[in-house]
Design an enzyme around this catalytic site. Structure first.
Site, PDB file in Angstrom:
ATOM      1  N   VAL A   1     -32.308  16.870   0.309  1.00  0.00           N
ATOM      2  CA  VAL A   1     -31.794  18.230   0.142  1.00  0.00           C
ATOM      3  C   VAL A   1     -32.601  18.967  -0.921  1.00  0.00           C
ATOM      4  O   VAL A   1     -32.921  20.145  -0.760  1.00  0.00           O
ATOM      5  CB  VAL A   1     -30.292  18.219  -0.197  1.00  0.00           C
ATOM      6  CG1 VAL A   1     -29.769  19.624  -0.440  1.00  0.00           C
ATOM      7  CG2 VAL A   1     -29.502  17.548   0.923  1.00  0.00           C
ATOM      8  N   ASP A   2     -32.976  18.274  -1.988  1.00  0.00           N
ATOM      9  CA  ASP A   2     -33.821  18.884  -3.015  1.00  0.00           C
ATOM     10  C   ASP A   2     -35.158  19.306  -2.416  1.00  0.00           C
ATOM     11  O   ASP A   2     -35.662  20.403  -2.679  1.00  0.00           O
ATOM     12  CB  ASP A   2     -34.067  17.910  -4.160  1.00  0.00           C
ATOM     13  CG  ASP A   2     -32.832  17.636  -5.004  1.00  0.00           C
ATOM     14  OD1 ASP A   2     -31.855  18.417  -4.932  1.00  0.00           O
ATOM     15  OD2 ASP A   2     -32.843  16.637  -5.747  1.00  0.00           O
ATOM     16  N   VAL A   3     -35.748  18.444  -1.599  1.00  0.00           N
ATOM     17  CA  VAL A   3     -37.044  18.742  -0.986  1.00  0.00           C
ATOM     18  C   VAL A   3     -36.928  19.922  -0.025  1.00  0.00           C
ATOM     19  O   VAL A   3     -37.758  20.842  -0.045  1.00  0.00           O
ATOM     20  CB  VAL A   3     -37.603  17.493  -0.264  1.00  0.00           C
ATOM     21  CG1 VAL A   3     -38.845  17.828   0.543  1.00  0.00           C
ATOM     22  CG2 VAL A   3     -37.891  16.382  -1.266  1.00  0.00           C
TER      23      VAL A   3
END
Length: 162
Positions: free
Chosen positions: A40-42
């Site tokens: 999700v961060d990526v």
């Protein structure tokens, strides 16, 4: 940032859980599982980059600045494309399929004497080639597995045959 949840801490694990990714990840009999990376961060970083690049294009064309906002949950929900669409279309929440694909078969991993083998058959022509290698053509299994729709409907039987 603005909107509901804007003041909440953003942790990849929590967003994977809240957004439903963990409910479709992992072995069917196991507990929900996060993806092996901070996905999700990526995804959110990629969305931020796309927004920045679009804002620069607008600035170059018009001289007007832009504000770019991204958030973890929206980035995840956008990435749940086929699972999200299926849920909206049917009202049924998808379950965990391990490494299997919900609408393509075979498209998963298989244990072999030499280790684990990934098989990804995306269409009937590819399955015909796999069936030829495995010696399935001419066998009683041929008709049951002729089309992807039949293979998905008979997923467990197909796993045994493979």
């Amino acid at each position: 940032m603005s909107g509901a949840g804007a003041d909440l801490p953003g942790h990849d694990l929590l967003v994977q859980a809240l957004g439903g990714l963990m409910s479709i990840t992992g072995h069917p009999e196991g507990e929900p599982s996060k993806v092996g990376v901070a996905l999700v961060d990526v995804l959110t970083g990629q969305n931020a980059l796309a927004g920045i690049l679009m804002a620069l294009r607008v600035r170059d064309a018009t001289g007007t600045g832009q504000q770019v906002q991204v958030n973890l949950l929206s980035s995840l929900l956008a990435a749940l494309v086929n699972q999200g669409a299926a849920t909206l279309a049917t009202g049924n929440s998808p379950g965990k399929l391990g490494n299997a694909h919900p609408s393509i078969a075979p498209y998963e991993t298989f244990r072999t004497g030499g280790g684990t083998l990934a098989i990804a058959v995306g269409n009937d022509r590819q399955f015909a080639a796999l069936a030829s290698v495995l010696g399935l053509w001419g066998s009683p299994e041929q008709a049951r597995f002729l089309t992807n729709e039949r293979r998905v409907a008979s997923r467990e039987e197909l796993r045994i045959v493979i």
